[in-house]
Design a protein around this motif. Structure first.
Motif, PDB file in Angstrom:
ATOM      1  N   TYR A  87      -6.202  -4.417  12.542  1.00 26.98           N
ATOM      2  CA  TYR A  87      -5.162  -4.013  12.548  1.00 26.98           C
ATOM      3  C   TYR A  87      -4.862  -3.555  11.822  1.00 26.98           C
ATOM      4  O   TYR A  87      -4.621  -3.620  11.031  1.00 26.98           O
ATOM      5  N   PRO A  88      -4.920  -1.990  12.217  1.00 24.50           N
ATOM      6  CA  PRO A  88      -4.670  -0.917  11.487  1.00 24.50           C
ATOM      7  C   PRO A  88      -2.921  -1.311  10.748  1.00 24.50           C
ATOM      8  O   PRO A  88      -2.775  -0.363   9.320  1.00 24.50           O
ATOM      9  N   GLU A  89      -2.591  -1.769  11.289  1.00 28.86           N
ATOM     10  CA  GLU A  89      -0.422  -1.951  10.217  1.00 28.86           C
ATOM     11  C   GLU A  89      -0.761  -2.985   9.922  1.00 28.86           C
ATOM     12  O   GLU A  89      -0.106  -3.347   9.261  1.00 28.86           O
ATOM     13  N   LEU A  90      -1.625  -3.422   9.635  1.00 34.51           N
ATOM     14  CA  LEU A  90      -1.684  -5.451   8.783  1.00 34.51           C
ATOM     15  C   LEU A  90      -1.204  -4.585   6.761  1.00 34.51           C
ATOM     16  O   LEU A  90      -0.245  -5.471   6.484  1.00 34.51           O
TER      17      LEU A  90
ATOM     18  N   GLY B 158       3.659 -12.117  -2.564  1.00 32.83           N
ATOM     19  CA  GLY B 158       3.462 -10.355  -1.867  1.00 32.83           C
ATOM     20  C   GLY B 158       3.851 -10.244  -0.478  1.00 32.83           C
ATOM     21  O   GLY B 158       4.044 -11.297   0.246  1.00 32.83           O
ATOM     22  N   ASN B 159       4.229  -8.495   0.362  1.00 33.11           N
ATOM     23  CA  ASN B 159       4.109  -8.615   1.869  1.00 33.11           C
ATOM     24  C   ASN B 159       3.393  -7.667   1.694  1.00 33.11           C
ATOM     25  O   ASN B 159       2.811  -6.545   0.683  1.00 33.11           O
ATOM     26  N   ALA B 160       2.877  -7.108   3.143  1.00 31.06           N
ATOM     27  CA  ALA B 160       2.031  -6.129   3.603  1.00 31.06           C
ATOM     28  C   ALA B 160       1.985  -6.192   5.541  1.00 31.06           C
ATOM     29  O   ALA B 160       2.546  -7.018   5.516  1.00 31.06           O
ATOM     30  N   GLY B 161       3.133  -5.274   5.729  1.00 30.87           N
ATOM     31  CA  GLY B 161       3.018  -4.841   7.164  1.00 30.87           C
ATOM     32  C   GLY B 161       4.409  -6.204   7.721  1.00 30.87           C
ATOM     33  O   GLY B 161       5.049  -5.923   7.104  1.00 30.87           O
ATOM     34  N   ALA B 162       3.320  -7.039   8.311  1.00 30.45           N
ATOM     35  CA  ALA B 162       4.340  -8.122   8.622  1.00 30.45           C
ATOM     36  C   ALA B 162       4.473  -9.240   8.089  1.00 30.45           C
ATOM     37  O   ALA B 162       5.345 -10.464   8.404  1.00 30.45           O
ATOM     38  N   SER B 163       3.843  -9.470   7.503  1.00 29.80           N
ATOM     39  CA  SER B 163       3.088 -10.531   6.552  1.00 29.80           C
ATOM     40  C   SER B 163       3.507 -11.039   5.124  1.00 29.80           C
ATOM     41  O   SER B 163       3.875  -9.688   4.663  1.00 29.80           O
TER      42      SER B 163
ATOM     43  N   ILE C   8       0.715  -4.290  -7.767  1.00 30.34           N
ATOM     44  CA  ILE C   8      -0.426  -3.539  -6.901  1.00 30.34           C
ATOM     45  C   ILE C   8       1.118  -2.630  -5.563  1.00 30.34           C
ATOM     46  O   ILE C   8       1.095  -3.413  -4.938  1.00 30.34           O
ATOM     47  N   VAL C   9       1.182  -1.005  -5.070  1.00 27.94           N
ATOM     48  CA  VAL C   9       2.397  -0.499  -4.425  1.00 27.94           C
ATOM     49  C   VAL C   9       0.936  -0.153  -3.533  1.00 27.94           C
ATOM     50  O   VAL C   9       0.822   0.955  -4.210  1.00 27.94           O
ATOM     51  N   ALA C  10       1.451   0.333  -1.922  1.00 29.89           N
ATOM     52  CA  ALA C  10       0.921   1.295  -1.595  1.00 29.89           C
ATOM     53  C   ALA C  10       1.502   1.343  -0.198  1.00 29.89           C
ATOM     54  O   ALA C  10       2.327  -0.035  -0.050  1.00 29.89           O
ATOM     55  N   VAL C  11       1.911   2.526   0.445  1.00 21.87           N
ATOM     56  CA  VAL C  11       2.167   2.460   1.829  1.00 21.87           C
ATOM     57  C   VAL C  11       1.309   1.930   2.708  1.00 21.87           C
ATOM     58  O   VAL C  11       1.947   1.515   3.541  1.00 21.87           O
ATOM     59  N   ASP C  12       0.344   2.270   2.471  1.00 18.43           N
ATOM     60  CA  ASP C  12      -1.024   1.979   2.758  1.00 18.43           C
ATOM     61  C   ASP C  12      -2.177   1.359   2.718  1.00 18.43           C
ATOM     62  O   ASP C  12      -2.461   1.966   1.625  1.00 18.43           O
ATOM     63  N   LEU C  13      -2.598  -0.031   2.245  1.00 18.08           N
ATOM     64  CA  LEU C  13      -3.628  -0.519   1.336  1.00 18.08           C
ATOM     65  C   LEU C  13      -5.103   0.001   1.699  1.00 18.08           C
ATOM     66  O   LEU C  13      -5.667   0.129   1.188  1.00 18.08           O
ATOM     67  N   LYS C  14      -4.779  -0.297   3.133  1.00 20.20           N
ATOM     68  CA  LYS C  14      -6.286   0.600   3.808  1.00 20.20           C
ATOM     69  C   LYS C  14      -7.690   1.460   3.518  1.00 20.20           C
ATOM     70  O   LYS C  14      -8.455   1.054   3.247  1.00 20.20           O
ATOM     71  N   PRO C  15      -6.691   2.728   2.659  1.00 22.00           N
ATOM     72  CA  PRO C  15      -7.931   3.296   2.196  1.00 22.00           C
ATOM     73  C   PRO C  15      -7.999   2.524   1.125  1.00 22.00           C
ATOM     74  O   PRO C  15      -9.466   2.868   0.460  1.00 22.00           O
TER      75      PRO C  15
END
Length: 259
Positions: free
Chosen positions: A221-224, A252-257, A189-196
């Protein structure tokens, strides 16, 4: 029908065929009792194609297939060679599809009782469609390439684009399909932002504790979940007692995690 019919030596027909059904429920009842409810619910169905039909091969080119609101174009080639296993090659491109269209399309391959309609032959299947909406989610595109060989399902390509801003790709290999499926599925799963995507999924499945927790963290945390890539491995194995064990791992990774 319009074409050339041959009845000498071997049956054959070359030409064009057109079938339009305004009331699939009534037509299905007349045709057979073993027609899935998904087909009976359609407001309309039909197809037209250039055909080349013989005892050992049935070819449908320039095919247009209509299942309710879903429309497909492409080709179907079915062969029954002497001394070899029969096979079907299906290549279709479609437009908008909803849940009813998906169910009707799936019923071509799997009956509502879970039986594989192509159990007596090999199936190579490629389809592109979009947008596709089901279970409260909508994707811009779906692109698949599958092979089915005597209960062995090989997913060479499954690509979903524009799913609430995310893209999903997967490959896999599943045995004993569809009655007792076991095997592995690799997905990314790849996304610029997974929040939506998290928000949409949590909205439509409010009782899911995992989605609810992810949505809460995304709100706090909107950028998480920005710049996200998650790799998933799903496996299903026979427990030996008639049940199937499922396992899921993710990294995987997302934001700074990174996980």
């Amino acid at each position: 029908a319009d074409g050339m019919l041959s009845v000498e030596d071997h049956f054959g027909f070359t030409g064009s065929l057109l079938l339009a059904v305004g009331q699939p429920s009534g037509f299905a009842a007349w045709l057979s009792k073993d027609v899935d409810e998904a087909i009976r619910r359609l407001p309309a169905a039909g197809f037209k194609a250039k055909v080349d039909l013989s005892e050992n091969r049935q070819s449908f080119s320039d095919l247009e297939l209509i299942l309710g609101k879903a429309k497909f174009s492409g080709s179907i080639d079915s062969t029954q060679p002497d001394g070899a296993r029969p096979s079907v090659l299906m290549q279709l491109t479609g437009g908008e599809m909803d849940l009813d269209g998906l169910a009707a399309f799936a019923s071509i391959f799997i009956s509502d009782k879970g039986a594989n309609r192509f159990s007596d032959r090999d199936l190579d299947f490629q389809i592109k469609a979009g947008p596709v909406s089901a279970l409260g989610l909508s994707a811009d595109t779906v692109d698949t390439a599958l092979r089915l060989r005597e209960g062995l399902l090989e997913i060479d390509r499954l690509s979903i684009g524009g799913l609430a801003g995310a893209s999903i790709s997967a490959t896999g290999r599943v045995k004993d399909f569809p009655q007792s499926p076991t095997g592995k599925l690799n997905a990314s799963i790849v996304a610029v932002d997974l929040k939506p995507l998290i928000d949409v999924a949590a909205e439509h499945y409010p009782d899911n504790a995992v989605l609810k927790g992810l949505a809460s963290r995304a709100a706090a945390y909107p950028e998480l979940f920005q710049d996200a890539r998650i790799d998933l491995l799903t496996s299903a194995a026979d427990n030996g007692d008639g049940t199937t064990g499922l396992a899921l791992s993710a990294q995987g990774n997302a934001g700074a995690s990174v996980s």
